[in-house]
Write an enzyme that holds these catalytic residues in place. Structure first.
Site, PDB file in Angstrom:
ATOM      1  N   THR A  12       0.724  10.034   5.683  1.00 47.26           N
ATOM      2  CA  THR A  12       1.765   9.273   4.984  1.00 47.26           C
ATOM      3  C   THR A  12       1.247   7.973   4.363  1.00 47.26           C
ATOM      4  O   THR A  12       1.967   7.327   3.609  1.00 47.26           O
ATOM      5  CB  THR A  12       2.922   8.935   5.946  1.00 47.26           C
ATOM      6  OG1 THR A  12       2.404   8.189   7.056  1.00 47.26           O
ATOM      7  CG2 THR A  12       3.587  10.209   6.465  1.00 47.26           C
ATOM      8  N   GLY A  13       0.015   7.582   4.664  1.00 46.04           N
ATOM      9  CA  GLY A  13      -0.543   6.342   4.123  1.00 46.04           C
ATOM     10  C   GLY A  13      -1.151   6.527   2.748  1.00 46.04           C
ATOM     11  O   GLY A  13      -1.170   7.629   2.186  1.00 46.04           O
ATOM     12  N   ARG A  40       5.729   7.159  14.731  1.00 41.39           N
ATOM     13  CA  ARG A  40       6.707   6.513  13.850  1.00 41.39           C
ATOM     14  C   ARG A  40       6.977   7.335  12.592  1.00 41.39           C
ATOM     15  O   ARG A  40       8.096   7.354  12.069  1.00 41.39           O
ATOM     16  CB  ARG A  40       6.207   5.112  13.472  1.00 41.39           C
ATOM     17  CG  ARG A  40       7.196   4.267  12.691  1.00 41.39           C
ATOM     18  CD  ARG A  40       6.640   2.891  12.374  1.00 41.39           C
ATOM     19  NE  ARG A  40       5.507   2.957  11.469  1.00 41.39           N
ATOM     20  CZ  ARG A  40       4.270   2.611  11.796  1.00 41.39           C
ATOM     21  NH1 ARG A  40       3.990   2.191  13.004  1.00 41.39           N
ATOM     22  NH2 ARG A  40       3.295   2.688  10.914  1.00 41.39           N
ATOM     23  N   CYS A 128     -15.272   1.120   1.516  1.00 42.28           N
ATOM     24  CA  CYS A 128     -14.986   1.337   0.093  1.00 42.28           C
ATOM     25  C   CYS A 128     -15.909   0.519  -0.812  1.00 42.28           C
ATOM     26  O   CYS A 128     -16.443   1.029  -1.813  1.00 42.28           O
ATOM     27  CB  CYS A 128     -13.525   1.032  -0.210  1.00 42.28           C
ATOM     28  SG  CYS A 128     -12.957  -0.577   0.378  1.00 42.28           S
ATOM     29  N   SER A 158      -4.597  -3.678  -2.445  1.00 39.35           N
ATOM     30  CA  SER A 158      -4.298  -2.384  -1.823  1.00 39.35           C
ATOM     31  C   SER A 158      -5.280  -2.070  -0.707  1.00 39.35           C
ATOM     32  O   SER A 158      -4.970  -1.264   0.176  1.00 39.35           O
ATOM     33  CB  SER A 158      -4.289  -1.259  -2.858  1.00 39.35           C
ATOM     34  OG  SER A 158      -5.456  -1.297  -3.650  1.00 39.35           O
ATOM     35  N   GLY A 159      -6.453  -2.727  -0.726  1.00 38.45           N
ATOM     36  CA  GLY A 159      -7.375  -2.591   0.388  1.00 38.45           C
ATOM     37  C   GLY A 159      -6.810  -3.142   1.671  1.00 38.45           C
ATOM     38  O   GLY A 159      -7.272  -2.810   2.765  1.00 38.45           O
ATOM     39  N   HIS A 248     -11.533  -2.064  -6.919  1.00 37.42           N
ATOM     40  CA  HIS A 248     -12.403  -3.187  -6.584  1.00 37.42           C
ATOM     41  C   HIS A 248     -13.433  -3.415  -7.686  1.00 37.42           C
ATOM     42  O   HIS A 248     -13.872  -2.474  -8.358  1.00 37.42           O
ATOM     43  CB  HIS A 248     -13.174  -2.909  -5.291  1.00 37.42           C
ATOM     44  CG  HIS A 248     -12.319  -2.876  -4.057  1.00 37.42           C
ATOM     45  ND1 HIS A 248     -11.004  -3.291  -4.029  1.00 37.42           N
ATOM     46  CD2 HIS A 248     -12.619  -2.496  -2.785  1.00 37.42           C
ATOM     47  CE1 HIS A 248     -10.535  -3.160  -2.801  1.00 37.42           C
ATOM     48  NE2 HIS A 248     -11.487  -2.676  -2.028  1.00 37.42           N
TER      49      HIS A 248
END
Length: 343
Positions: A12-13, A40, A128, A158-159, A248
């Site tokens: 879900t991430g 969760r 990353c 977003s990192g 990035h």
């Protein structure tokens, strides 16, 4: 073509969702797909390729009959990776848990695919920022040994996760509306102090180590040496969070042992799979986060000699840290293993 049973831990991430996008885009040969997450998120429904999947809570028993386990990252890897391997799966892990384990290969398929064969059930995906940098370093290293690297990163929010992205958006809206700005996430939610990221830069990503480098900076240093199989390479890094949503950027200075012409460097980069050279100063063409977001290739530009040292080169590198910096790299490892009959 043979098809494989795949499990995605952290479905879900952001990285988990990118796995799904790429599996569909690249026609990855999966038979059964198991979506796993924390308690969760268990019970959520995900529509994928015309089918509805129910997210299951990850347990040590979740990996029966799974061939490939794609871990999106986080602390869950430590608990579940050994269980997945015991069940017979190959784990490709995005967390930092196993990266520096000498028994676990740390792989960027374009750079060191030979390391994959050394796995004992777990293959680690690098950080990353490390992936994005070594994609530009490897073609240059192949034409002249690299002595030293100085890198400064400009890393998208977003990192820091969905919460960091939402906070940037809220801060910008509050500033425009003349409201007070609140900060609860960056540089890190678990840290004691938080700072505004909107219209700001934060020279801290992760915690500070005893040597005054951050954990993120040391990841780039240590992981690059492992991937490139060169412990003699000298590397220093400064990692910075910037108010950009995705992709990035890195300013990379390279010192070689021998002379490398700009023409030779450009040719090597242009020929390297997964690298796109975007470099035309006359037309103001150079890599930008906006242009590389959602793209698979790492873009390299602003190529120029460093006249302050004998054999130096400067370059500017941009790459989507959720794609090549995470999900794509992991999926490419699985694709390489399928192609070379390694399952």
């Amino acid at each position: 073509m043979k098809k494989y049973n795949v499990a995605i831990l952290g479905a879900t991430g952001a990285v988990g969702q990118e796995f799904l996008n790429l599996i569909e885009e690249r026609n990855f040969p999966f038979a059964d797909l198991k979506m796993l997450a924390s308690k969760r998120s268990a019970g959520k429904k995900i529509q994928f390729m015309g089918k509805e999947y129910t997210v299951e809570e990850a347990t040590v028993d979740s990996f029966k009959d799974v061939d490939i386990a794609l871990f999106a990252g986080g602390s869950a890897s430590k608990e579940f990776a050994p269980a997945a391997v015991k069940a017979g799966a190959v784990v490709i892990d995005n967390s930092s848990t196993f990266r520096m384990d000498p028994e676990v290969p740390l792989v960027v398929p374009e750079v060191n695919p030979e390391a994959i064969a050394q796995h004992k059930g777990i293959i680690a995906n690098p950080n990353c920022s490390t992936i994005i940098m070594v994609m530009a370093l490897k073609p240059l290293y192949d034409i002249a040994k690299i002595k030293r690297v100085v890198v400064s990163t400009y890393q998208a929010v977003s990192g820091g996760g969905k919460e960091a992205m939402a906070e940037l958006e809220q801060q910008v809206a509050d500033i425009v509306a003349g409201k007070p700005v609140t900060a609860n996430i960056l540089p890190g939610a678990a840290l004691k102090k938080h700072y505004q990221i909107a219209f700001n830069l934060l020279p801290q990503i992760d915690v500070f180590k005893e040597n005054l480098y951050t954990k993120e900076e040391m990841k780039m240093i240590d992981e690059t040496k492992k991937i490139m199989s060169d412990n003699d390479m000298r590397i220093t890094a400064t990692t910075i969070r910037v108010p950009v949503y995705r992709s990035h950027a890195e300013s990379v200075n390279v010192e070689f042992e021998d002379e490398v012409s700009l023409e030779a460097a450009r040719k090597a980069l242009e020929a390297f799979p997964g690298v796109e050279v975007v470099d035309n100063p006359d037309e103001q063409l150079y890599p930008q986060p906006l242009e590389t977001s959602g793209k698979n290739d790492v873009a390299v530009g602003r190529l120029r000699k460093d006249y302050s040292i004998e054999h130096g080169l400067n370059m500017w590198v941009c790459g989507d840290q959720i794609r090549k910096g995470a999900a794509l790299n992991a999926l490419q490892i699985a694709e390489y293993m399928i192609e070379h009959d390694m399952f």
